[in-house]
Structures are given as structure tokens and as C-alpha cells.
Design an enzyme around this catalytic site. Structure first.
Site, mmCIF file in Angstrom:
data_model
loop_
_atom_site.group_PDB
_atom_site.id
_atom_site.type_symbol
_atom_site.label_atom_id
_atom_site.label_comp_id
_atom_site.label_asym_id
_atom_site.label_seq_id
_atom_site.Cartn_x
_atom_site.Cartn_y
_atom_site.Cartn_z
ATOM 1 N N ASN A 82 0.811 -1.215 0.000
ATOM 2 C CA ASN A 82 0.000 0.000 0.000
ATOM 3 C C ASN A 82 0.850 1.274 0.000
ATOM 4 O O ASN A 82 0.391 2.328 -0.441
ATOM 5 C CB ASN A 82 -0.904 -0.029 1.250
ATOM 6 C CG ASN A 82 -1.499 1.329 1.561
ATOM 7 O OD1 ASN A 82 -2.431 1.771 0.910
ATOM 8 N ND2 ASN A 82 -0.934 2.018 2.552
ATOM 9 N N ILE A 85 3.712 7.317 -2.582
ATOM 10 C CA ILE A 85 3.944 8.759 -2.432
ATOM 11 C C ILE A 85 3.567 9.479 -3.722
ATOM 12 O O ILE A 85 3.460 8.857 -4.781
ATOM 13 C CB ILE A 85 5.425 9.080 -2.096
ATOM 14 C CG1 ILE A 85 6.369 8.567 -3.208
ATOM 15 C CG2 ILE A 85 5.811 8.487 -0.752
ATOM 16 C CD1 ILE A 85 7.795 9.090 -3.092
ATOM 17 N N GLN A 141 -3.233 11.266 -15.211
ATOM 18 C CA GLN A 141 -3.665 12.473 -14.505
ATOM 19 C C GLN A 141 -2.707 13.608 -14.801
ATOM 20 O O GLN A 141 -1.481 13.421 -14.719
ATOM 21 C CB GLN A 141 -3.734 12.214 -12.990
ATOM 22 C CG GLN A 141 -3.933 13.435 -12.115
ATOM 23 C CD GLN A 141 -5.246 14.169 -12.393
ATOM 24 O OE1 GLN A 141 -6.281 13.549 -12.637
ATOM 25 N NE2 GLN A 141 -5.197 15.496 -12.389
ATOM 26 N N GLN A 144 0.802 14.057 -13.022
ATOM 27 C CA GLN A 144 1.195 12.796 -12.377
ATOM 28 C C GLN A 144 1.798 11.777 -13.358
ATOM 29 O O GLN A 144 1.505 10.584 -13.274
ATOM 30 C CB GLN A 144 -0.016 12.166 -11.678
ATOM 31 C CG GLN A 144 -0.409 12.876 -10.390
ATOM 32 C CD GLN A 144 -1.216 11.984 -9.481
ATOM 33 O OE1 GLN A 144 -2.184 11.365 -9.906
ATOM 34 N NE2 GLN A 144 -0.822 11.913 -8.221
ATOM 35 N N TYR A 147 3.557 9.235 -11.103
ATOM 36 C CA TYR A 147 2.650 8.427 -10.272
ATOM 37 C C TYR A 147 1.788 7.495 -11.137
ATOM 38 O O TYR A 147 1.636 6.302 -10.845
ATOM 39 C CB TYR A 147 1.771 9.390 -9.476
ATOM 40 C CG TYR A 147 0.835 8.776 -8.472
ATOM 41 C CD1 TYR A 147 1.250 8.549 -7.161
ATOM 42 C CD2 TYR A 147 -0.479 8.463 -8.807
ATOM 43 C CE1 TYR A 147 0.385 8.021 -6.218
ATOM 44 C CE2 TYR A 147 -1.360 7.931 -7.875
ATOM 45 C CZ TYR A 147 -0.919 7.717 -6.579
ATOM 46 O OH TYR A 147 -1.788 7.199 -5.655
ATOM 47 N N PRO A 177 -8.185 2.638 -5.968
ATOM 48 C CA PRO A 177 -9.023 3.647 -5.320
ATOM 49 C C PRO A 177 -9.102 4.899 -6.183
ATOM 50 O O PRO A 177 -8.140 5.248 -6.874
ATOM 51 C CB PRO A 177 -8.283 3.960 -4.011
ATOM 52 C CG PRO A 177 -7.254 2.894 -3.852
ATOM 53 C CD PRO A 177 -6.927 2.420 -5.231
ATOM 54 N N GLY A 178 -10.238 5.554 -6.116
ATOM 55 C CA GLY A 178 -10.341 6.894 -6.679
ATOM 56 C C GLY A 178 -9.825 7.878 -5.649
ATOM 57 O O GLY A 178 -8.905 7.575 -4.886
HETATM 58 N N1 CAA Z 1 -5.979 19.905 -16.858
HETATM 59 C C1 CAA Z 1 -5.578 20.834 -17.756
HETATM 60 N N2 CAA Z 1 -4.802 21.890 -17.420
HETATM 61 C C2 CAA Z 1 -4.429 22.010 -16.128
HETATM 62 C C3 CAA Z 1 -4.822 21.066 -15.153
HETATM 63 C C4 CAA Z 1 -5.622 19.997 -15.577
HETATM 64 N N3 CAA Z 1 -6.046 19.049 -14.696
HETATM 65 N N4 CAA Z 1 -4.272 21.450 -13.964
HETATM 66 C C5 CAA Z 1 -3.575 22.588 -14.189
HETATM 67 N N5 CAA Z 1 -3.682 22.918 -15.493
HETATM 68 C C6 CAA Z 1 -3.063 24.055 -16.168
HETATM 69 C C7 CAA Z 1 -3.175 25.330 -15.347
HETATM 70 O O1 CAA Z 1 -4.430 25.925 -15.553
HETATM 71 C C8 CAA Z 1 -2.017 26.158 -15.895
HETATM 72 O O2 CAA Z 1 -2.410 26.741 -17.097
HETATM 73 P P1 CAA Z 1 -1.897 28.199 -17.480
HETATM 74 O O3 CAA Z 1 -0.395 28.124 -17.454
HETATM 75 O O4 CAA Z 1 -2.462 28.416 -18.832
HETATM 76 O O5 CAA Z 1 -2.472 29.091 -16.403
HETATM 77 C C9 CAA Z 1 -0.979 25.094 -16.244
HETATM 78 O O6 CAA Z 1 -1.675 23.847 -16.288
HETATM 79 C C10 CAA Z 1 0.146 25.012 -15.253
HETATM 80 O O7 CAA Z 1 -0.410 25.021 -13.978
HETATM 81 P P2 CAA Z 1 0.430 25.482 -12.757
HETATM 82 O O8 CAA Z 1 1.477 26.466 -13.119
HETATM 83 O O9 CAA Z 1 -0.520 25.800 -11.658
HETATM 84 O O10 CAA Z 1 1.247 24.160 -12.432
HETATM 85 P P3 CAA Z 1 1.936 23.807 -11.094
HETATM 86 O O11 CAA Z 1 3.393 23.724 -11.323
HETATM 87 O O12 CAA Z 1 1.470 24.655 -9.979
HETATM 88 O O13 CAA Z 1 1.424 22.308 -10.860
HETATM 89 C C11 CAA Z 1 -0.175 20.648 -10.261
HETATM 90 C C12 CAA Z 1 0.060 22.030 -10.814
HETATM 91 C C13 CAA Z 1 0.814 20.299 -9.140
HETATM 92 C C14 CAA Z 1 -0.031 19.577 -11.308
HETATM 93 C C15 CAA Z 1 -1.582 20.744 -9.715
HETATM 94 O O14 CAA Z 1 -2.460 20.992 -10.795
HETATM 95 C C16 CAA Z 1 -2.031 19.503 -9.011
HETATM 96 O O15 CAA Z 1 -1.646 19.230 -7.885
HETATM 97 N N6 CAA Z 1 -2.907 18.741 -9.652
HETATM 98 C C17 CAA Z 1 -3.515 17.604 -9.031
HETATM 99 C C18 CAA Z 1 -2.840 16.367 -9.454
HETATM 100 C C19 CAA Z 1 -3.574 15.245 -8.795
HETATM 101 O O16 CAA Z 1 -4.722 14.951 -9.085
HETATM 102 N N7 CAA Z 1 -2.914 14.565 -7.874
HETATM 103 C C20 CAA Z 1 -3.544 13.499 -7.169
HETATM 104 C C21 CAA Z 1 -2.986 13.439 -5.791
HETATM 105 S S1 CAA Z 1 -3.882 12.283 -4.797
HETATM 106 C C22 CAA Z 1 -3.411 10.804 -5.382
HETATM 107 O O17 CAA Z 1 -2.530 10.665 -6.168
HETATM 108 C C23 CAA Z 1 -4.160 9.642 -4.831
HETATM 109 C C24 CAA Z 1 -4.799 8.867 -5.907
HETATM 110 O O18 CAA Z 1 -4.332 7.765 -6.196
HETATM 111 C C25 CAA Z 1 -5.999 9.373 -6.555
#
Ligand code: CAA
Length: 240
Positions: A82, A85, A141, A144, A147, A177-178
């Protein structure tokens, strides 16, 4: 005698719920953690579940730790890989270190955890391997690449182990998991998280216990014919 279960990353988040659910189901449980001594001590105090500290990304430490668990708790019948990171970043900003850390823990960590348990399971003619993958290994994603690659790789591990273990009474299955209400998901920027919740037809994050119940089922004798499969638990966010 009660069966023994090992849960990596088993003192927090989804892992803690899995450890507790397995204990409630009658298993002797050992939970590992990588760094948070305080959370582990609190978890043991609250649950009575023994915790062991090692880094799943380190094969030698995993092998040594598993030998210790087997000596102190019992031969491992159920192994739940499990520990995981995130090091999220858009690909153009992702560093080789962010790639490597995630691969070492989430993908190589599964090898490191299951491999030392495998010979004993084969000898005893029984074993249950459950790997916690992710919805993002199925759909990818934004942010990611690292990941998602590891979580998709975990599904390949399970499908191959299922074929190798079947003749020895071992099953290997994955759960995807979602988005679950854990520290990992809470670390996602609030705006992004709210947008993600908007994509979940059930309209909420999942609860760790909803994943733990899947593990208890896959570990049970009742699940003996389920091998190499993936249980998707994501509130309807994505269909394979
Ligand atoms: N789809 C399309 N475009 C996106 C987007 C998406 N999902 N997310 C961000 N963008 C765009 C932004 O709007 C931005 O566009 P502009 O430059 O035109 O403004 C561009 O991408 C860059 O964004 P940022 O400069 O804000 O990028 P950042 O360096 O701050 O990083 C990130 C952003 C860290 C990727 C942040 O979006 C993030 O954390 N996303 C979530 C990722 C995620 O879902 N992680 C899951 C964690 S939980 C897990 O993993 C458990 C599991 O198993 C489900």
C-alpha cells in the site's frame, strides 16, 4: 491459528484503515511506516497493531524487516503493498528526482515488499497479495506522469504474479481507489481538489474504510477464485 497480514504504509491514511479492518477480521497485523514516528506510535497506542519502520524503496531493509515480522508475528499469509507517495508536477517541470522517488517507492516498492514474502507463501501453499494501485494508473492524470506510470505498472505486476502464484494457492489482485479523503488528497490544492470532486458522480471523496473492506474481501478464503483482477472503487469517476 490466525493468519498474519503485513500492510506497508499501514499506520496512516488508507493503510491505517486496512490494518484496522484486517485486525477486526481476525488477522495478526504488522504495519510498516517510512518516517512518521509520532503517527506510528499513536496508531499502535490506539489500535494495538505493531508497527515496523523501514523504507519500502529499499530492498535490503524490506527483506530484513519482513524477516523480523515473520519471527515476531508469524509467517506472512497476506501482504498488502500500500505504501505510496506523490511528487506531482506538470511534465515540463518534473525533475528526474521526482520521477525516481515515485518509481522507487510505488513500483519498485511493490517488488521489494512482495518478493521476500513470496517463497514462504509458495512453500505453505497459500498467499494473498493485494496491491493498492490508483484510478490514475488507469486513466492518467495531469501533473502525475510519474505516479500514473507506477500505478499502471502495479497492475502489470499483479497480472503476472496471478499467473505465477495460482498453482501454489496464491492470488494477486489490485485495488484502484479513486480520490479518498486522506492527507495525500488533502495536499492537492483546494481549487484543483474541488474540481476533481465535481467529476465524481457520487459527489464526495471516498472513505479509507471503503477501500479497506475490499482488501478484507480479497484476503479471505471466499475470494480464492479471484486472481489477477482489479477492483475499481472510485465513486463512478472512471470506468475501465
Ligand atoms: N488539466 C488541464 N490543465 C491544467 C490542469 C488539468 N487538470 N491542472 C492545471 N492545469 C493548467 C493550469 O491551468 C495552468 O495553465 P496556465 O499556465 O495556462 O495558467 C498550467 O496547467 C500550469 O499550472 P500550474 O502552473 O498551476 O502548475 P503547477 O506547477 O502549480 O502544478 C499541479 C500544478 C501540481 C499539477 C496541480 O495541478 C495539481 O496538484 N494537480 C492535481 C494532481 C492530482 O490529481 N494529484 C492526485 C494526488 S492524490 C493521489 O494521487 C491519490 C490517488 O491515487 C488518486
Amino acid at each position: 491459528m490466525a493468519r498474519t497480514a503485513l500492510v506497508t504504509g499501514g499506520s496512516r491514511g488508507i493503510g491505517a484503515a486496512i490494518s484496522k479492518a484486517l485486525k477486526d477480521a481476525g488477522y495478526q497485523v504488522a504495519a510498516t511506516y517510512a518516517g512518521n514516528d509520532e503517527a506510528a506510535a499513536k496508531f499502535t497506542e490506539e489500535t494495538g497493531i505493531k508497527t515496523y519502520k523501514w523504507n519500502a524503496a529499499d530492498y535490503a531493509a524490506s527483506k530484513e524487516g519482513i524477516a523480523k515480522v515473520e519471527a515476531e508475528v508469524g509467517p506472512i499469509d497476506v501482504v498488502v503493498a500500500n505504501a505510496g507517495i506523490t511528487r506531482d508536477a506538470p511534465f515540463h517541470k518534473m525533475t528526474p528526482e521526482q520521477w525516481k522517488e515515485v518509481v522507487d517507492t510505488n513500483l519498485t516498492g511493490v517488488f521489494n515488499t512482495v518478493h521476500p514474502c513470496w517463497p514462504g507463501m509458495r512453500e505453505r501453499g497459500f498467499g494473498r497479495v493485494v496491491v493498492i494501485s490508483s484510478i490514475n494508473g488507469q486513466k492518467g492524470q495531469f501533473g502525475q506522469v510519474n505516479y500514473a506510470a507506477t500505478k499502471a505498472g502495479d497492475l502489470g505486476i499483479v497480472k503476472s504474479l496471478a499467473q505465477e502464484g495460482a498453482a501454489k494457492g496464491i492470488t494477486a489482485n489490485a485495488i484502484c481507489p479513486g480520490y479518498i479523503a486522506t492527507d495525500m488528497v488533502m495536499a492537492v490544492p483546494e481549487k484543483v481538489r474541488e474540481a476533481i470532486i465535481g467529476q465524481i458522480p457520487t459527489g464526495r471523496l471516498g472513505e479509507p474504510e471503503e477501500i479497506a473492506r475490499c482488501v478484507v474481501f480479497l484476503a479471505s478464503d471466499d475470494a480464492g477464485f479471484i486472481n489477477g483482477s482489479t477492483i475499481t472503487a472510485n465513486g463512478g469517476q472512471f470506468f475501465v
